[in-house]
Write an enzyme that holds these catalytic residues in place. Structure first.
Site, short mmCIF file in Angstrom:
data_model
loop_
_atom_site.label_atom_id
_atom_site.label_comp_id
_atom_site.label_asym_id
_atom_site.label_seq_id
_atom_site.Cartn_x
_atom_site.Cartn_y
_atom_site.Cartn_z
N GLU A 152 -4.93 2.46 -3.89
CA GLU A 152 -3.46 2.50 -3.90
C GLU A 152 -2.86 1.19 -3.39
OE1 GLU A 152 -4.78 4.46 0.02
OE2 GLU A 152 -5.50 4.28 -2.05
N ASP B 78 0.85 -1.19 0.00
CA ASP B 78 0.00 0.00 0.00
C ASP B 78 0.89 1.24 0.00
OD1 ASP B 78 -2.97 0.98 0.68
OD2 ASP B 78 -1.57 2.20 1.84
#
Length: 258
Positions: free
Chosen positions: A176, A133
């Site tokens: 993301e 992430d």
């Protein structure tokens, strides 16, 4: 259409595609001429016998007509077949790839996980998984805009993909977040790969639309496939717990869930 008919149609299509456009046209034309000669010969011999001269003339006509008509019709059909194959390939690529980052899509990842987990169970080979992430991604979007946020995601995806082996799988899992399947990789090697990805991302300079350059970091969670887990649900959840652990420990690092 019955299954056997579908399989036969697929076999013929693969054979034509394998020969290429012009060789396919030539082969189909030759087959058409041969079949026309055989059918005409049988008809003229069994049902309409008028002597050898008439038979030879009929066979000549039977060869000439498909020799003229077949290439024109076959070229059109084969061209359509190749165009259809290209469109199917493009459509499959669109379904399997994330349109922004060009890595694999979440849908492809889930299918791949199910297939690879079954293969891993059969072969008794290790398989590891990473969830990564982008750190503070909301701040990047807020400060530089969503367009530049997309650039950051594209660059990070490219760095990750270039760090991995050709047969490893990386997919955008959402927002993301990315997931990496490390085939035939035990946990210690997966940790080494995670650290290598983390380092490569951290030192990458990303140029924004304004010409300004920034650097970003990622956090990663790691898990090892543990049978029985046919759909890898536990594999994903354990990696996700590792990711949260890395985030809570200060980001820009990897962690394995307890």
């Amino acid at each position: 259409m019955p299954f056997n008919n579908i399989q036969r149609a697929k076999t013929w299509r693969n054979a034509i595609l394998g020969m290429g456009h012009y060789r396919s046209v030539f082969a189909i034309t030759l087959f058409s001429i041969l079949m026309s000669i055989i059918i005409t010969g049988v008809i003229m011999t069994v049902f309409w016998w008028e002597g050898i001269d008439v038979l030879l003339k009929s066979l000549l006509v039977a060869a000439i007509i498909p020799g003229i008509v077949a290439p024109l019709a076959t070229n059109f059909v084969v061209k359509l077949l190749f165009e259809l194959e290209d469109l199917q390939t493009q459509l499959l690529e669109m379904v399997n790839r994330d349109p922004l980052t060009k890595v694999y899509s979440r849908r492809y990842l889930m299918d791949c996980l199910e297939i690879e987990s079954a293969r891993t169970l059969r072969s008794n080979e290790p398989m590891s998984l990473l969830i990564l992430d982008v750190d503070n991604f909301k701040s990047i979007n807020d400060r530089y805009g969503h367009g530049n946020g997309d650039i950051v995601l594209q660059e990070i995806a490219q760095v990750c993909e270039s760090t991995l082996r050709p047969y490893d799988v990386i997919a955008r899992f959402g927002g993301e977040e990315f997931v990496v399947i490390l085939l035939n990789t035990p946990l210690p090697e997966a940790c080494t790969v995670a650290e290598r990805i983390r380092e490569n991302v951290a030192v990458t300079t990303i140029e924004l639309t304004s010409g300004e350059t920034i650097r970003s970091t990622i956090s990663l969670g790691i898990s090892l496939f543990t049978p029985p887990d046919p759909k890898c649900i536990n594999l994903l959840s354990r990696a996700d717990r590792g990711l949260y652990k890395a985030k809570n420990n200060g980001r820009n690092q990897w962690a394995i869930a307890d």
